[in-house]
Scaffold this motif. Structure first.
Motif, PDB file in Angstrom:
ATOM      1  N   TYR A 223       0.956  -1.333   0.014  1.00 18.74           N
ATOM      2  CA  TYR A 223       0.039   0.111   0.113  1.00 18.74           C
ATOM      3  C   TYR A 223       0.945   1.345   0.006  1.00 18.74           C
ATOM      4  N   SER A 224       0.124   2.273  -0.417  1.00 17.34           N
ATOM      5  CA  SER A 224       0.932   3.861  -0.209  1.00 17.34           C
ATOM      6  C   SER A 224      -0.057   4.716   0.008  1.00 17.34           C
ATOM      7  N   GLY A 225       0.110   5.573   1.053  1.00 18.76           N
ATOM      8  CA  GLY A 225      -0.872   6.728   1.396  1.00 18.76           C
ATOM      9  C   GLY A 225      -2.075   5.918   2.097  1.00 18.76           C
ATOM     10  N   GLY A 226      -2.708   7.108   2.734  1.00 17.62           N
ATOM     11  CA  GLY A 226      -3.878   6.801   3.525  1.00 17.62           C
ATOM     12  C   GLY A 226      -3.674   6.419   4.844  1.00 17.62           C
ATOM     13  N   SER A 227      -4.626   6.094   5.579  1.00 20.42           N
ATOM     14  CA  SER A 227      -4.741   5.727   6.941  1.00 20.42           C
ATOM     15  C   SER A 227      -4.137   4.362   7.133  1.00 20.42           C
ATOM     16  N   ALA A 228      -3.152   4.140   7.747  1.00 18.63           N
ATOM     17  CA  ALA A 228      -2.327   2.853   7.792  1.00 18.63           C
ATOM     18  C   ALA A 228      -3.359   1.785   8.616  1.00 18.63           C
ATOM     19  N   LEU A 229      -4.062   2.184   9.500  1.00 20.21           N
ATOM     20  CA  LEU A 229      -4.952   1.587  10.422  1.00 20.21           C
ATOM     21  C   LEU A 229      -6.263   0.931   9.535  1.00 20.21           C
ATOM     22  N   ALA A 230      -6.626   1.833   8.478  1.00 20.54           N
ATOM     23  CA  ALA A 230      -7.748   1.364   7.615  1.00 20.54           C
ATOM     24  C   ALA A 230      -7.348   0.524   6.656  1.00 20.54           C
ATOM     25  N   LYS A 231      -5.910   0.764   6.255  1.00 13.99           N
ATOM     26  CA  LYS A 231      -5.553  -0.067   5.018  1.00 13.99           C
ATOM     27  C   LYS A 231      -5.100  -1.566   5.715  1.00 13.99           C
ATOM     28  N   GLY A 232      -4.640  -1.619   6.856  1.00 13.40           N
ATOM     29  CA  GLY A 232      -4.426  -2.755   7.571  1.00 13.40           C
ATOM     30  C   GLY A 232      -5.529  -3.578   7.516  1.00 13.40           C
ATOM     31  N   ARG A 233      -6.782  -3.179   7.848  1.00 13.11           N
ATOM     32  CA  ARG A 233      -7.752  -3.673   7.840  1.00 13.11           C
ATOM     33  C   ARG A 233      -8.468  -4.178   6.511  1.00 13.11           C
ATOM     34  N   GLU A 234      -8.326  -3.329   5.703  1.00 13.78           N
ATOM     35  CA  GLU A 234      -8.837  -3.682   4.192  1.00 13.78           C
ATOM     36  C   GLU A 234      -7.902  -4.551   3.491  1.00 13.78           C
ATOM     37  N   MET A 235      -6.480  -4.544   3.782  1.00 16.75           N
ATOM     38  CA  MET A 235      -5.552  -5.701   3.100  1.00 16.75           C
ATOM     39  C   MET A 235      -5.821  -6.799   3.610  1.00 16.75           C
ATOM     40  N   THR A 236      -5.950  -6.916   5.143  1.00 17.94           N
ATOM     41  CA  THR A 236      -6.045  -8.300   5.709  1.00 17.94           C
ATOM     42  C   THR A 236      -7.312  -9.049   5.219  1.00 17.94           C
ATOM     43  N   GLN A 237      -8.328  -8.258   5.430  1.00 17.39           N
ATOM     44  CA  GLN A 237      -9.685  -8.887   4.639  1.00 17.39           C
ATOM     45  C   GLN A 237      -9.497  -9.359   3.112  1.00 17.39           C
ATOM     46  N   GLU A 238      -9.044  -8.625   2.338  1.00 12.85           N
ATOM     47  CA  GLU A 238      -8.898  -8.880   1.036  1.00 12.85           C
ATOM     48  C   GLU A 238      -8.024 -10.106   0.904  1.00 12.85           C
ATOM     49  N   MET A 239      -6.889 -10.137   1.748  1.00 14.29           N
ATOM     50  CA  MET A 239      -5.854 -11.342   1.492  1.00 14.29           C
ATOM     51  C   MET A 239      -6.487 -12.571   2.122  1.00 14.29           C
ATOM     52  N   LEU A 240      -7.149 -12.389   3.097  1.00 12.42           N
ATOM     53  CA  LEU A 240      -7.742 -13.845   3.696  1.00 12.42           C
ATOM     54  C   LEU A 240      -9.027 -14.133   2.868  1.00 12.42           C
ATOM     55  N   GLU A 241      -9.539 -13.343   2.299  1.00 11.73           N
ATOM     56  CA  GLU A 241     -10.528 -13.813   0.938  1.00 11.73           C
ATOM     57  C   GLU A 241      -9.997 -14.555  -0.088  1.00 11.73           C
ATOM     58  N   ARG A 242      -8.767 -13.846  -0.214  1.00 12.73           N
ATOM     59  CA  ARG A 242      -8.046 -14.512  -1.679  1.00 12.73           C
ATOM     60  C   ARG A 242      -7.482 -15.898  -1.393  1.00 12.73           C
ATOM     61  N   THR A 243      -6.652 -15.826   0.012  1.00 10.76           N
ATOM     62  CA  THR A 243      -5.922 -17.107   0.537  1.00 10.76           C
ATOM     63  C   THR A 243      -6.227 -17.353   1.984  1.00 10.76           C
ATOM     64  N   PRO A 244      -7.405 -18.168   1.943  1.00 12.91           N
ATOM     65  CA  PRO A 244      -7.978 -18.466   3.313  1.00 12.91           C
ATOM     66  C   PRO A 244      -6.973 -19.322   4.110  1.00 12.91           C
ATOM     67  N   GLU A 245      -6.261 -20.042   3.432  1.00 16.71           N
ATOM     68  CA  GLU A 245      -5.353 -21.185   4.327  1.00 16.71           C
ATOM     69  C   GLU A 245      -4.155 -20.480   4.768  1.00 16.71           C
ATOM     70  N   LEU A 246      -3.987 -19.114   4.830  1.00 20.99           N
ATOM     71  CA  LEU A 246      -2.923 -18.453   5.665  1.00 20.99           C
ATOM     72  C   LEU A 246      -2.834 -18.515   7.063  1.00 20.99           C
ATOM     73  N   ASP A 247      -1.809 -18.914   7.629  1.00 20.55           N
ATOM     74  CA  ASP A 247      -1.819 -19.004   9.240  1.00 20.55           C
ATOM     75  C   ASP A 247      -1.265 -17.896   9.746  1.00 20.55           C
ATOM     76  N   PHE A 248      -0.342 -17.168   9.151  1.00 20.47           N
ATOM     77  CA  PHE A 248       0.312 -16.128   9.719  1.00 20.47           C
ATOM     78  C   PHE A 248       0.424 -14.897   8.633  1.00 20.47           C
ATOM     79  N   LEU A 249       0.418 -13.737   9.443  1.00 22.71           N
ATOM     80  CA  LEU A 249       0.454 -12.529   8.618  1.00 22.71           C
ATOM     81  C   LEU A 249       1.505 -11.611   9.301  1.00 22.71           C
ATOM     82  N   TYR A 250       2.582 -11.387   8.208  1.00 24.51           N
ATOM     83  CA  TYR A 250       3.596 -10.499   8.587  1.00 24.51           C
ATOM     84  C   TYR A 250       3.491  -8.943   8.018  1.00 24.51           C
TER      85      TYR A 250
END
Length: 341
Positions: A223-250
Motif C-alpha cells: 500500500y501507499s498513502g491513506g490511513s495505515a490502520l484502515a489500510k491494514g484492515r482492508e488488506m487483511t480482509q482482502e488477503m484472507l478472502e483470496r488466500t484463506p489457508e494462511l496461518d500467519f500475517l507479517y
C-alpha cells in the motif's frame, strides 16, 4: 570520511573544475549577470559533481557556521520519526546546538533539494535517515566538511558515521521466530518498497530465512498513502478472502498490523491459534490494543540520542570525538499474537 583531512569546498574549487573565473562561478550560482548558457551549464555541472553548496551566510560571517544541526527524515506522519527527533533533542538541549528538521517524503530528489537548502545555511552537522541517497546528495554530504550521521539503517556503507539496526537481520530473526512457532502458510503486507529501503531490507531478510526452510510467502500486498490502520484492515480482509489457508500475517509496520488485528478480532478469528500476526517498530499505540501485537523494537529513541551524541562529541573534540558506526540490537516482543513453543 575523516574530518581532519577535509575542508569545505570553495568557489575556487568550482572555478578550477569548470575552467572559468571565480567571479563567473559566483554569478552563475547567484543567478546574476550575463553568462552564456554553455558556461552556466559547465559551472552547474561542476558544482553538482563536486557537491558544492553556496554559502548563504554573507560578509563577515562567511567563514563561520551556525549552531544548527540539519535533521532530514522521510516523514512526520509516520509514528517512528517523532521518537527519533525526541532522542536527538534530549541530547542537543544540553548543548548550544539546535536541530532543524526537513522532510523528504521518501523521494530522493526532494531529499536532494532539502539537503542543498539546509547546507547553504552552513549547519554544524547533519543527521539524515537512511543510507541510500542520490549521487548529488552523497557528493554534498562528502563535501560538507562537517559531521554527518546516517540513521535508522546499518546495512550498507555510510558517508561518515551511521547509527541504526540491521533491517535484514530484523527480518531474518522474525522469520525464524515464526517458523519456530510452527506457522507455515505466510502472507506479507507492507509499504511500496522501492522507496522504503529499510522495509525492503527487512522483507529480503525475512524471505531469505523462509526460503532456506523451504517456505515461500503465499500472498503479499502493498500500500501507499491513506490511513495505515484502515489500510491494514482492508488488506487483511482482502488477503484472507483470496488466500484463506494462511496461518500467519507479517506486516512491515505496526500500524497496518494493528488494523489487521482489529479486523480479525471483530471476525471472531482465533489469534494466534488460527492466525498469528507480527508487525515492526514497537510503537506505543500497541499498548492500547485489545491484544498486544508481536513486534520488534526499532531502537528509535536510542538511535536519535546516539546520533546527536556523535555530532556533539565531534564538534566538541574534532580530533578525538569520533563514534563511527553503531549497530543497535532490537528484540522481538512476542505479545499475544505469536505463540511460543
Amino acid at each position: 570520511m575523516s574530518l581532519d583531512s577535509k575542508r569545505p569546498l570553495t568557489l575556487r574549487d568550482v572555478s578550477e573544475a569548470s575552467g572559468v573565473s571565480e567571479m563567473t562561478v559566483s554569478r552563475v550560482l547567484r543567478n546574476r549577470g550575463d553568462v552564456s548558457d554553455a558556461t552556466r551549464g559547465r559551472v552547474l555541472a561542476a558544482a553538482k559533481e563536486l557537491g558544492y553548496v553556496p554559502n548563504k551566510i554573507a560578509g563577515a560571517l562567511a567563514s563561520s557556521r551556525v549552531n544548527l544541526v540539519a535533521v532530514i527524515i522521510p516523514s512526520l506522519s509516520n509514528m517512528v520519526f517523532p521518537e527519533v527527533l525526541t532522542g536527538i533533542n534530549q541530547v542537543l538541549e544540553d548543548t548550544e546546538l539546535q536541530p532543524v528538521v526537513g522532510v523528504s517524503d521518501y523521494l530522493p530528489e526532494k531529499e536532494e533539494r532539502v539537503l542543498y537548502e539546509m547546507l547553504s545555511w552552513r549547519p554544524s552537522g547533519v543527521i539524515i535517515a537512511g543510507l541510500e541517497h542520490s549521487d548529488a546528495s552523497r557528493a554534498m554530504l562528502r563535501a560538507a566538511g562537517i559531521p554527518v550521521v546516517e540513521i535508522m539503517d546499518t546495512d550498507g556503507v555510510p558517508v561518515d558515521a551511521m547509527v541504526g539496526i540491521s533491517h535484514r537481520r530484523a527480518g531474518r530473526e522474525m522469520a525464524s521466530a515464526i517458523l519456530k512457532a510452527g506457522y507455515e502458510h505466510i502472507g506479507f503486507m507492507g509499504t511500496k518498497m522501492p522507496l522504503d529501503h529499510r522495509a525492503r531490507k527487512r522483507f529480503e531478510g525475512f524471505t531469505e530465512v523462509l526460503a532456506k526452510n523451504g517456505v515461500e510467502i503465499e500472498d503479499r500486498a502493498f500500500y501507499s498513502g491513506g490511513s495505515a490502520l484502515a489500510k491494514g484492515r482492508e488488506m487483511t480482509q482482502e488477503m484472507l478472502e483470496r488466500t484463506p489457508e494462511l496461518d500467519f500475517l507479517y506486516y512491515s509496520n505496526d500500524m497496518i498490523g494493528a488494523g489487521g488485528l482489529l479486523y480479525l478480532l471483530e471476525q471472531g478469528i482465533d489469534v494466534p491459534g488460527q492466525i498469528g500476526l507480527a508487525g515492526f517498530n514497537g510503537v506505543e499505540l500497541l499498548q492500547g490494543l485489545p491484544r498486544k501485537l508481536a513486534t520488534m523494537d526499532a531502537c528509535r529513541l536510542e538511535i536519535g540520542r546516539t546520533a546527536a551524541k556523535i555530532i556533539a562529541d565531534r564538534l566538541a573534540d574534532p580530533e578525538g570525538g569520533h563514534g563511527g558506526n553503531v549497530t543497535l540490537t532490537p528484540t522481538i516482543a512476542y505479545g499475544d499474537t505469536l505463540k511460543r513453543r
